[in-house]
Design a protein around this motif. Sequence first.
Motif, short mmCIF file in Angstrom:
data_model
loop_
_atom_site.label_atom_id
_atom_site.label_comp_id
_atom_site.label_asym_id
_atom_site.label_seq_id
_atom_site.Cartn_x
_atom_site.Cartn_y
_atom_site.Cartn_z
N ASP A 1 0.83 -1.20 0.00
CA ASP A 1 0.00 0.00 0.00
C ASP A 1 0.87 1.25 0.00
OD1 ASP A 1 -2.53 -1.22 0.02
OD2 ASP A 1 -2.42 -1.54 2.18
N THR B 1 -7.48 0.60 2.40
CA THR B 1 -7.86 -0.19 1.23
C THR B 1 -8.52 -1.49 1.67
OG1 THR B 1 -6.16 0.74 -0.20
CG2 THR B 1 -6.96 -1.46 -0.76
N TYR C 1 -8.34 -5.13 -3.91
CA TYR C 1 -7.41 -4.76 -4.97
C TYR C 1 -7.92 -5.28 -6.31
CZ TYR C 1 -4.42 -3.96 -0.93
OH TYR C 1 -3.93 -3.51 0.27
N LYS D 1 -2.51 -8.99 -1.13
CA LYS D 1 -1.61 -8.17 -1.95
C LYS D 1 -0.75 -9.07 -2.82
CE LYS D 1 -1.52 -4.85 1.83
NZ LYS D 1 -0.71 -4.27 2.92
N LEU E 1 -2.74 -1.91 -11.26
CA LEU E 1 -3.30 -2.18 -9.93
C LEU E 1 -4.07 -0.97 -9.43
CD1 LEU E 1 -3.30 -3.87 -7.20
CD2 LEU E 1 -1.30 -2.49 -6.59
N ALA F 1 -5.96 0.07 -5.84
CA ALA F 1 -6.24 -0.25 -4.45
C ALA F 1 -7.47 0.55 -4.03
CB ALA F 1 -5.04 0.08 -3.56
#
Length: 244
Positions: A163, A169, A172, A192, A224, A226
């Motif tokens: 992060d 978050t 993802y 993650k 990506l 988040a």
Amino acid sequence: MKREASFFFLVFIFFYSCSSDNSSADSNISLEEALRNKEFSIDNVIACAAGNIDSNVVSVFLYPRSGVSNINFYQTKTVDVDKNDFAEYTKGEGDLIDVFNGYLLKYEIVPEQEKWIIVSFEERGEIHLSNPIRLKQTSKPTEYLSENVRVQSSNMPVFTWQDGVFDDTKIYFHVVSNANNDLLSGTYTFEKRFQYYKLDNVVLNITEEIPPVLETGESYDFTLLAVSEDNWVNLFSTVPFNIP
């Protein structure tokens, strides 16, 4: 001849006036009014929003399932309202822009202040709504980082990440795309970590077809997002990679 020209001019003004009034009325319609006497489903549109590198612009992303129509977004004036009160939302204006060659879509808007947004579309005669999206372009501007993503290259590469500044978050979203910017896979994880194309830890998959085998020597991108619980993108990262 002059009378005839005057007649057509008056007709033009009349219809132009009606058209302008209808457009103005349509832009002021509330979400509550748009849903009146219609079937609708809540929490059935995948959507989120992110700040841009240009801090004045916010991108509202959505996933348009095949066959949907009449895509719109509705917005409140401020964040200081009940996000679930559809009377607080009025129809927004903007053009849809292709993302990943149309696999996703986005609106680019320039909000004067933070607010709530709901995206809608029609599918098989029913209106579907996203969860409310909380814009945070001022209080939590989206970070654009690439250095927080690590790629272990192989024909089934492994992606891991960290992060940024914000720690709220909840999920993802990640996309693997090719050199033509075609989406090859679109997946969500709570972890993650994601491996192409293993679904062991995937909690939502928007990939419509079986992803292709990644080819040696070809270039690809890993993107990506988040996303927080209220659908704001805290972190946006894009990393190029190759298959050795």
